[in-house]
Scaffold this motif. Structure first.
Motif, mmCIF file in Angstrom:
data_model
loop_
_atom_site.group_PDB
_atom_site.id
_atom_site.type_symbol
_atom_site.label_atom_id
_atom_site.label_comp_id
_atom_site.label_asym_id
_atom_site.label_seq_id
_atom_site.Cartn_x
_atom_site.Cartn_y
_atom_site.Cartn_z
ATOM 1 N N MET A 134 0.840 -1.184 0.000
ATOM 2 C CA MET A 134 0.000 0.000 0.000
ATOM 3 C C MET A 134 0.880 1.241 0.000
ATOM 4 S SD MET A 134 -3.052 0.756 2.613
ATOM 5 C CE MET A 134 -3.970 2.279 2.609
ATOM 6 N N ASP A 135 0.417 2.208 -0.739
ATOM 7 C CA ASP A 135 1.205 3.413 -0.969
ATOM 8 C C ASP A 135 1.146 4.339 0.250
ATOM 9 O OD1 ASP A 135 2.431 5.579 -2.001
ATOM 10 O OD2 ASP A 135 1.101 5.808 -3.725
ATOM 11 N N HIS B 244 7.417 4.065 1.664
ATOM 12 C CA HIS B 244 8.341 4.977 0.979
ATOM 13 C C HIS B 244 9.708 4.964 1.671
ATOM 14 C CE1 HIS B 244 4.776 7.506 -0.716
ATOM 15 N NE2 HIS B 244 4.773 6.243 -1.097
ATOM 16 N N ILE C 177 13.158 1.364 -10.470
ATOM 17 C CA ILE C 177 11.735 1.526 -10.817
ATOM 18 C C ILE C 177 10.897 1.354 -9.564
ATOM 19 C CG2 ILE C 177 9.889 0.756 -12.329
ATOM 20 C CD1 ILE C 177 12.024 -0.567 -14.074
ATOM 21 N N GLU C 178 10.014 2.306 -9.319
ATOM 22 C CA GLU C 178 9.222 2.316 -8.089
ATOM 23 C C GLU C 178 7.758 1.980 -8.401
ATOM 24 O OE1 GLU C 178 8.963 6.240 -6.510
ATOM 25 O OE2 GLU C 178 8.087 5.626 -4.599
ATOM 26 N N ASN C 179 7.238 0.970 -7.739
ATOM 27 C CA ASN C 179 5.825 0.622 -7.936
ATOM 28 C C ASN C 179 5.139 0.360 -6.602
ATOM 29 O OD1 ASN C 179 6.176 -0.299 -10.967
ATOM 30 N ND2 ASN C 179 7.633 -1.483 -9.798
ATOM 31 N N TYR C 180 3.800 0.529 -6.604
ATOM 32 C CA TYR C 180 2.995 0.139 -5.446
ATOM 33 C C TYR C 180 1.802 -0.669 -5.944
ATOM 34 C CZ TYR C 180 5.934 3.484 -3.186
ATOM 35 O OH TYR C 180 7.038 4.132 -2.724
ATOM 36 N N THR C 181 1.419 -1.649 -5.155
ATOM 37 C CA THR C 181 0.329 -2.499 -5.646
ATOM 38 C C THR C 181 -1.033 -1.835 -5.532
ATOM 39 O OG1 THR C 181 0.362 -3.617 -3.521
ATOM 40 C CG2 THR C 181 1.400 -4.746 -5.365
ATOM 41 N N LEU D 219 3.327 -6.275 -11.791
ATOM 42 C CA LEU D 219 4.268 -5.152 -11.670
ATOM 43 C C LEU D 219 5.695 -5.636 -11.865
ATOM 44 C CD1 LEU D 219 2.617 -3.322 -8.642
ATOM 45 C CD2 LEU D 219 3.024 -2.301 -10.878
ATOM 46 N N ALA E 272 6.394 -6.331 -15.417
ATOM 47 C CA ALA E 272 6.579 -5.069 -16.132
ATOM 48 C C ALA E 272 7.988 -4.522 -15.886
ATOM 49 C CB ALA E 272 5.534 -4.055 -15.681
ATOM 50 N N ARG F 288 11.091 -3.859 -18.581
ATOM 51 C CA ARG F 288 11.822 -2.606 -18.739
ATOM 52 C C ARG F 288 13.299 -2.764 -18.385
ATOM 53 N NH1 ARG F 288 7.282 0.562 -15.651
ATOM 54 N NH2 ARG F 288 8.798 2.188 -15.226
#
Ligand SMILES: Nc1ncnc2c1ncn2[C@@H]1O[C@H](COP(=O)(O)OP(=O)(O)OP(=O)(O)O)[C@@H](O)[C@H]1O
Ligand SMILES: Nc1ncnc2c1ncn2[C@@H]1O[C@H](COP(=O)(O)OP(=O)(O)OP(=O)(O)O)[C@@H](O)[C@H]1O
Ligand SMILES: [Mg+2]
Ligand SMILES: [Mg+2]
Lengths: 323, 306, 528, 314
Positions: free
Chosen positions: B129-130, B135, B155-159, B175, B178, B182
């Motif tokens: 969770m963001d 963070h 690369i920064e991702n959040y579900t 994610l 992906a 990349r």
């Protein structure tokens, strides 16, 4: 974005679309027969759990799939008993099924596997793996067609192909067969069906049976194809999205495929946009905006282009002759 | 008897709360004592649950989770004789021990490992969770990566944005794929239950992943590069021991690299993945952080990441 | 999914020994507390037309639905061609050669005519063979009985008359030997009704048996061989049509003498209360259906709009009642021009003193899920007599409902009953009571007696006359030419969205009106 | 097949639901038994926890209040033929209004804060529902899809605002509800519905948590659907159904405390069974009950007859 990335994004689109499409078609059968089904989510979740449990224990993906379908059919029949036989409220019944699935899957998972409601990771053979279609590696070198065939069309697990195959099959059943004619009729005017000498009850149960099978496939896809094992609440609202797609598609099979592809694509796009700065914007796009993008776009498309969606007329109303 | 109240993630979240449960169980096994526990159902029940335990005489009461702050501030004042330990948040009261972890330094080290392992110079991060706490993981990780390879891409991702994000292995897996598309070849999962999807996707693709909270190396040997372990179990166990034997101290307790509160996991499962050179480099960084030579920025101190 | 063909019930092919096509013995049926059919005995000879008449709620539809297997009787026996059968569902009845055209059509609106015809009578799991067979069969039936339809037309797009034709074709396609028609002419124009009767005679002459339910005694006299009268769930009398007359039938039905003619004095028109000026109205598909119509209605007169259904009367009625905004033109009520802005036009008109009885009570006049007393104040709920502000004085509203139930003889006399549970005729009375009793200046009423029994028709007609004599302006739209002729003081005839002529009911003959309704005006006629 | 008579009103509105509830509890009891616990004790603990002492009852009321709001929100929309699945999101966004009002008026009297918070929360919740209402009324966009979408959008929006904007206590003015077009019942209804859902946030934010936490509506909106339907969209029914669910929430927590083997998932299962049997399968016992009534009680029979008043008197 270069071609390779595009292909991989489209491949992701297909993977993300599959469960939505299966659930959406499942809902189509049910709602075309006049039974609202807000419980797609719960059926998928229960199926995901059933499939993963059996696959984990037997190391056999096919047994897992069967178990998932069986569980989903059982849930579907509860819905049928409540909304067809007992003429109860279909929406309450669907909500109850969603609650029941959420509670039971974790409860049983806890008591059986002691892993926080998860199933153990699947052993070898318990999971549907990607299939490489014939000649995929041979022609992958050919420009454009090669990557499209090898990277986009080939290399998915079998349930992906089943889902997309289910679209023409559904269209055929709906528009070309006796069952389809009756199904379409019973959702519009069950009295007409009854007076034509067809049992409304039986027809609706048959529709719910198909719904159960398709939700079972969708659920199994989550836990033993796309994923590897069951996790709490792993369907994460996809049942509601499938419902939205169904309305979006105005309850028609081909359109259901396009609607779910749209959702799948927006989801894949969302995933790929995360963490990349969009060139030329000058400011960082908040990740939340990107995550909300599929939903915002849906609303925009709906308001802008789709117009009114009128569902099967008898939808949601139990069929009663007397009183 | 001591008590532990788990956060909304639930007792068996394979991660944070479960680590707390493990610590408590270990304590019970070693001392033969008994403890009470409870899973929260929703946010509104926090105060009530605390009061219930406190008035029933449970002591000490351990509550893992930053969401407990407000409720504890209130209840701690009502029960001055009960000892409380909160994990991941700071509550200033004479009877509260606040245990915080240096997730950023632990993440820094696994970031360094990721950069050392990466062939492509691109690594990924999949958060749950963001929220600011995640963070903090990301920010430490990124600093570690850049310390080893300043030209690297992270690369920064959040579900997701709801608590469902902790339990969405499917989204996490996508994610991760992906990220691989990349160019990433190592992905760090700081996503609770969703992280399993990251680990699976990496194993399927023949790439590397990094686990979190507890040691997850065993899940896919040969693919999980390491795990950023956060010893919540130790913190819970220590609180139980201190609270029942009279060695209790209130105030803030920082669990960092120095006291093994956070660490990168090295065991038989990933021995082959980490060369001696890599290990030496990371140990060097670790020593420097402990000595203060390297300062790792903590995102939550000012909500920014350099 | 068995279809008709592989049904186990054997179809008696040749005429059996018994001369009776249908025999009902001791049939009983209850719905909750309502005893809808009581010990019914009825025999119908093969090759005859049998009529059934009776008040609303007498149990006619129920009895026929039992014969058709839609309902199951609580007790009693059904014999078909002398052989007893326990008809368990409609499939069974169809297999025995019984077909039924229901009062409210049993069609799937968004299906084509062809699909509706084959529904339930498919030959195989795949549709294609059945569809082509049915297409040919429809062609044959069309030429044999002159029942032409476009098989690919969508049902909701065709007129009610055609829809009924589809219902009949459905029964014929299934090879019905016994054809039940429940109030088939309620929605038909006179010409369509005539055509229907020609078809029915042909069928009878071919040896088929026909059962006809209707409220129109004229039709009974015209076509039936025998007739049964039902009252309160019982058959009070069955007799040969030749030996009876409308007056006797009416008396048997209602239990008292009924005046089959409307008694009214001459009109006494006052000032103009409703003025319609150059109105243009389009339908839902934006096709103009009312084309530059102007007329006015004065206090103390009844103006009737006659015309074949579908010539714009419905749209005109809806526009005048504020349910549909016109494209052009003005409506003035009581001297005040009406604004059509927004979608609360109906409420505004109501406040201006115009009451509206819509043509379609199910769709517009009632919320059938509400209890009777709630429908009784629908649209008037904000009036001061029902309470102040946002609060409703339920006591007042219910007492008033009870009074109106008494006055309009609404049955069952229970304001707390859901409106859906009243029979169609009684639902009609609920709407009429509400709109007429609120003392409007202008009453706009569409099809006031559709599906209503003759006792009730008499009452409704008298109420309308009474309102006229009290100085109200009344605009009446009806497809019943008789009704218009006996009630109206002036008749305007509509054709294709225009008013093609005005007639005096006292002098105009049915023939003249008929020609005008067909779009042939007197002037044109004269010119020819 | 003998004809049945309708139940007398009291049996219909009180006895039947009670029997259904009993059935749900019996089946739950069986599940409890399977887990190896004593269902009677469990029930006692639940009832005691929900009603037995002041604080517990207070929490029961607190949860019930939330359900009343979301239940009414769903019911109001249902009366206009609209299915509002978005109470969850509306309550969430409304939290913004509540907290902003509370923060801006922090140093003043609660008599000022409370109405301000109510108004702001209702405005925000109303706005969040007004948009789907507007889209339905003007564009024909199906309100079911749009409200589902708005739930997702709400959670993204709130995370963004809470993490990035409000964190350094920003000065965001709550957007005032747009001027509602007077003619559109749909829009008005949806707005009222959203405003009602929004009041959940007042209860949560000012009542318990004193701050805005992520995802505070935690399913109240969805349970609201069940509450509204079980309460048959009638205010009194909704109040009763809300009390039932409030008691289940509160009693459920209490149960976990005393019976550690019973996890919170068990509570969810019990809720599901209650929804299923009292809501969706409420017809299960009706035929039997009707038969019993018909055979047993002549007065009831007479009353039933009077209620339907047959047209016949012969
Ligand atoms: N499905 C049903 N459930 C309950 N009551 C019913 C049902 N069908 C009919 N009734 C009741 O049975 C009685 C007879 O109804 P029926 O429809 O047979 O009358 P009818 O003679 O056809 O009247 P109409 O002239 O209005 O068509 C009425 O009192 C009606 O309310
Ligand atoms: N849900 C219901 N409960 C009780 N009675 C019903 C119900 N639905 C219909 N009925 C009754 O069933 C009978 C047959 O219904 P149908 O739709 O044919 O109306 P009808 O009364 O025959 O219509 P009309 O007066 O226009 O001829 C009617 O008497 C109607 O009151
Ligand atoms: Mg009838
Ligand atoms: Mg009738």
């Amino acid at each position: 974005m270069d071609f390779e990335l595009l292909i991989s994004m489209l491949a992701a689109t297909l993977r993300l679309t599959t469960p939505l499409l299966l659930a959406c078609l499942a809902g189509l059968y049910s709602e075309r027969s006049g039974i609202f089904d807000i419980g797609l989510e719960g059926k998928m979740l229960a199926a995901a759990f059933g499939a993963a449990s059996v696959a984990a224990l037997t190391a056999n993906m096919w047994l897992g799939l069967l178990a998932g379908i069986a569980v989903s059919i059982a849930m579907s029949m509860i819905h049928g008993a409540a909304s067809i036989t007992l003429k109860g409220n279909q929406i309450i019944s669907g909500v109850a099924i969603n609650f029941l699935a959420a509670g039971l899957t974790t409860l049983l998972g806890l008591t059986w596997f002691h892993q926080g409601g998860r199933t153990p990771p699947l052993p070898e053979g318990g999971r549907f793996l990607p299939i490489t279609l014939p000649f995929a590696s041979e022609i992958s070198g050919i420009p454009v067609i090669g990557p499209i065939y090898a990277g986009l069309i080939s290399g998915h697990n079998i349930l992906v192909y089943v889902a997309f195959l289910a679209v023409p099959v559904t269209a055929w059943v709906l528009y070309r067969t006796r069952f389809g004619l009756r199904l379409r009729a019973v959702g519009e005017n069950p009295k007409a069906v009854d007076t034509a000498g067809i049992s409304v009850t039986r027809l609706r149960y048959q529709a719910l049976l198909i719904t159960g099978v398709l939700c079972g496939l969708a659920g199994a896809y989550f836990s033993i194809a796309q994923g590897s094992g069951f996790g709490n609440n792993m369907t994460a609202g996809k049942g509601y999205i499938a419902l939205a797609a169904l309305i979006f598609a105005k309850w028609r099979p081909l359109q259901a495929m396009f609607a779910t592809l749209l959702f799948g694509f927006l989801d894949a796009l969302q995933i790929r946009l995360q963490g990349s700065t969009i060139p030329g914007l000058g400011w960082e796009v908040p990740v939340q905006l990107i995550q909300a993008l599929p939903y915002i776009l849906t609303v925009v498309l709906l308001a802008g282009f789709i117009g009114k969606a009128v569902g099967p007329k008898a939808g949601g109303v139990p069929y009663t002759k007397e009183r | 008897d001591p008590a532990i109240i788990y956060d909304l993630g639930g007792k068996f979240d394979k991660s944070f709360n479960e680590a707390g449960f493990n610590g408590a169980t270990e304590w019970a096994k070693e001392t033969g004592g008994k403890f009470q526990d409870l899973e929260l159902q929703n946010d509104a029940q926090r105060e009530q649950a605390l009061r219930r335990f406190a008035s029933s005489g449970a002591n000490p009461i351990v509550i893992p989770g930053f969401s407990w702050g407000a409720a504890l501030t209130k209840v701690a004042a009502e029960f001055p004789d009960t000892k409380f330990a909160i994990i991941d948040a700071v509550v200033d009261a004479p009877n509260v021990r606040s245990v915080v972890f240096d997730e950023h330094t632990g993440s820094y080290l696994v970031g360094a490992l990721a950069a050392l392992k990466s062939q492509t110079g691109t690594v990924g991060f999949v958060g749950g969770m963001d929220i600011p706490l995640i963070h903090k993981f990301f920010c430490g990780y990124k600093q570690g990566v850049l310390a080893v390879n300043p030209k690297a891409t992270v690369i920064e991702n959040y579900t997701g944005t709801t608590p469902a994000a902790w339990n969405d292995p499917v989204a996490a897996g996508e994610l991760t794929k992906a990220d691989f598309d990349r160019g990433a070849d190592v992905v760090y999962a700081a996503a609770g239950g969703s992280g399993l999807g990251v680990l699976q996707a990496a194993a399927d693709a023949g790439k590397f992943s990094i686990g979190v909270d507890s040691n997850q190396n065993y899940l896919h040997p040969g693919s999980v590069l390491t795990s950023m372990v956060k010893r919540v179990d130790n913190a819970v166990k220590a609180a139980f021991i201190d609270g029942t034997t009279g060695t209790w101290t209130s105030g803030v307790q920082v669990m960092g690299l120095a006291n093994d509160g956070v660490a990168y996991a090295l065991d038989d499962n990933n021995k082959a993945l980490i060369t001696d050179d890599m290990k030496a480099k990371v140990e060097d960084l670790k020593a420097k952080i402990i000595s203060g030579e390297i300062k790792v920025h903590d995102y939550t101190s000012d909500n920014t990441c350099p | 999914m068995a279809n008709l063909e592989n049904n186990s019930v054997q179809r008696p092919e040749t005429a059996a020994a018994s001369p009776w096509a249908i025999e009902l013995v001791g049939i009983n049926k209850r719905f909750g507390a309502v005893h809808a059919n009581k010990d019914i005995d009825l025999k119908i000879k093969r090759g005859t037309v049998h009529g059934i008449v009776g008040e609303n709620g007498a149990g006619k539809s129920t009895l026929m639905s039992i014969l058709y297997g839609f309902y199951t009787a609580d007790s009693g026996e059904i014999r078909v061609n002398g052989v007893p059968h326990a008809i368990s569902d409609s499939r069974h009845a169809l297999a025995l050669g019984i077909g039924m055209v229901h009062q409210h059509f049993m069609l799937v609106d968004n299906f084509s005519i062809l699909e509706n015809v084959v529904l339930g009578a498919e030959d195989s799991p795949l549709l294609a063979p059945t569809l082509s067979k049915a297409r040919a069969e429809l062609k044959r039936l069309a030429s044999e009985y002159s029942l032409e339809v476009n098989p690919d037309a969508i049902v909701e797009d065709v007129s009610v008359g055609l829809q009924q034709r589809v219902e009949i074709l459905k029964a014929l396609y299934r090879g019905a030997d016994v054809l039940i028609l429940d109030e088939p002419t309620g929605v038909l124009t006179p010409a369509e009704a005539d055509h229907l009767f020609r078809v029915l005679r042909t069928l009878r002459d071919q040896g088929k048996t026909i059962i006809l339910i209707t409220h129109k005694l004229r039709e009974i006299m015209a076509i039936t061989d025998t007739v049964s009268v039902m009252r309160q769930g019982e058959i009070v009398k069955t007799l040969p049509t030749k030996e009876t007359n409308p007056e006797q039938l009416a008396e048997l039905m209602v239990g008292r003498r009924v005046l089959l003619r409307v008694e009214k004095g001459p009109a006494n028109p006052g000032k103009t209360l409703l003025e319609v000026d150059d109105l243009v109205v389009a339908d839902d598909f934006k096709v103009p259906r009312v084309k530059n119509i102007s007329f006015s209605v004065r206090a103390g007169e009844i103006v009737g709009i006659a015309g074949v259904a579908g010539n714009g009367q419905s749209e005109l009625l809806e526009a005048v009642a504020g349910m549909r905004a016109p494209l052009l033109g003005n409506v003035t009520v009581n001297g005040n021009p009406v604004s059509f802005h927004g979608d609360d036009g109906a409420a505004r008109l109501r406040r201006a003193g115009l009451a509206h009885v819509p043509e379609d009570r199910h769709r517009m006049g009632l919320v059938t899920d509400f209890e009777e007393w709630e429908n009784n104040i629908l649209g008037y709920q904000d009036e001061p007599q029902y309470g102040k502000g946002a609060l409703l004085d339920i006591g007042v509203a219910r007492r008033e409902a009870v009074e109106r139930i008494k006055k309009f003889d609404i049955r069952p006399a229970n304001p707390r009953l859901k409106t859906a549970n009243f029979s169609g005729g009684n639902q009609q009375k609920i709407v009429l009571a509400r709109e007429m009793e609120n003392d409007p200046d202008v009453l706009v009423v569409g099809q006031p007696t559709r599906g209503v029994d003759i006792g009730a028709i008499e009452f409704i007609h008298n109420q309308i006359i009474k309102m006229r004599d009290a100085g109200k302006a009344i605009l009446l739209v009806s497809v019943e030419l008789d009704e218009i002729r006996s009630l109206a003081d002036r008749i305007l005839v509509m054709f294709d969205g225009h008013i093609v002529g005005e007639a005096d009911p006292a002098t105009a003959t049915e023939g003249e009106l008929g020609l005008m309704m067909a779009g042939i005006s007197k002037e044109k006629e004269a010119a020819r | 097949m003998s004809a049945r008579r309708p139940l007398p009103r009291w049996a219909d509105v009180a006895l039947l639901p009670a029997l259904n509830l009993l059935l749900a509890f019996i089946i739950s009891g069986i599940v409890v038994l399977i887990i190896g616990q004593n269902p009677i004790d469990a029930l006692r603990i639940m009832i005691g926890g929900a009603f037995g002492y002041g604080e517990g009852f207070g929490y029961t009321l607190h949860f019930a209040t939330n359900f009343v709001f979301t239940g009414l929100a769903v019911a109001i929309a249902a009366h206009a033929g609209l299915f509002n699945i978005g109470a969850e999101g509306q309550a969430y966004v409304a939290g913004l209004g509540a907290i902003l009002a509370a923060l801006l008026l922090d140093q003043t009297h609660w008599l000022l804060v409370l109405p301000a918070a109510v108004i702001c929360a209702a405005a925000c919740g109303g706005l969040w529902a007004f948009i789907p209402g507007y889209l339905q009324a003007k564009r024909g966009s199906h309100v079911v899809i749009t409200t589902i979408m708005f739930n997702f959008i709400a959670s993204a929006l709130m995370v963004y605002l809470l993490n990035r904007v409000l964190k350094p206590v920003g000065q965001m003015e709550p957007s005032s509800a747009s001027v509602v077009s007077n003619s559109k019942l749909i829009m008005i209804t949806m707005t009222i519905s959203g405003a009602l859902a929004g009041l959940v946030s007042v209860n949560e934010v000012l009542g318990v948590q004193n701050r805005l936490v992520l995802d505070f509506p935690s399913g109240y909106g969805f349970v609201g659907i069940a509450v509204a339907l079980m309460g048959r969209n009638h205010p009194i029914g909704i109040a009763l159904a809300a009390m039932l669910f409030g008691a289940l929430y509160q009693g459920g927590l209490e149960l976990q405390f005393y019976m550690p083997a019973i996890t919170r998932e068990m509570i969810v299962v019990i809720q599901a069974l209650v929804i299923l049997f009292t809501g969706a399968m409420e017809g299960l016992l009706r035929p039997g009950l009707e038969t019993i009534f018909m055979m047993r009680s002549p007065e009831a029979k007479a009353e039933a007859v009077a209620r339907e008043t047959a047209t016949s008197d012969s």
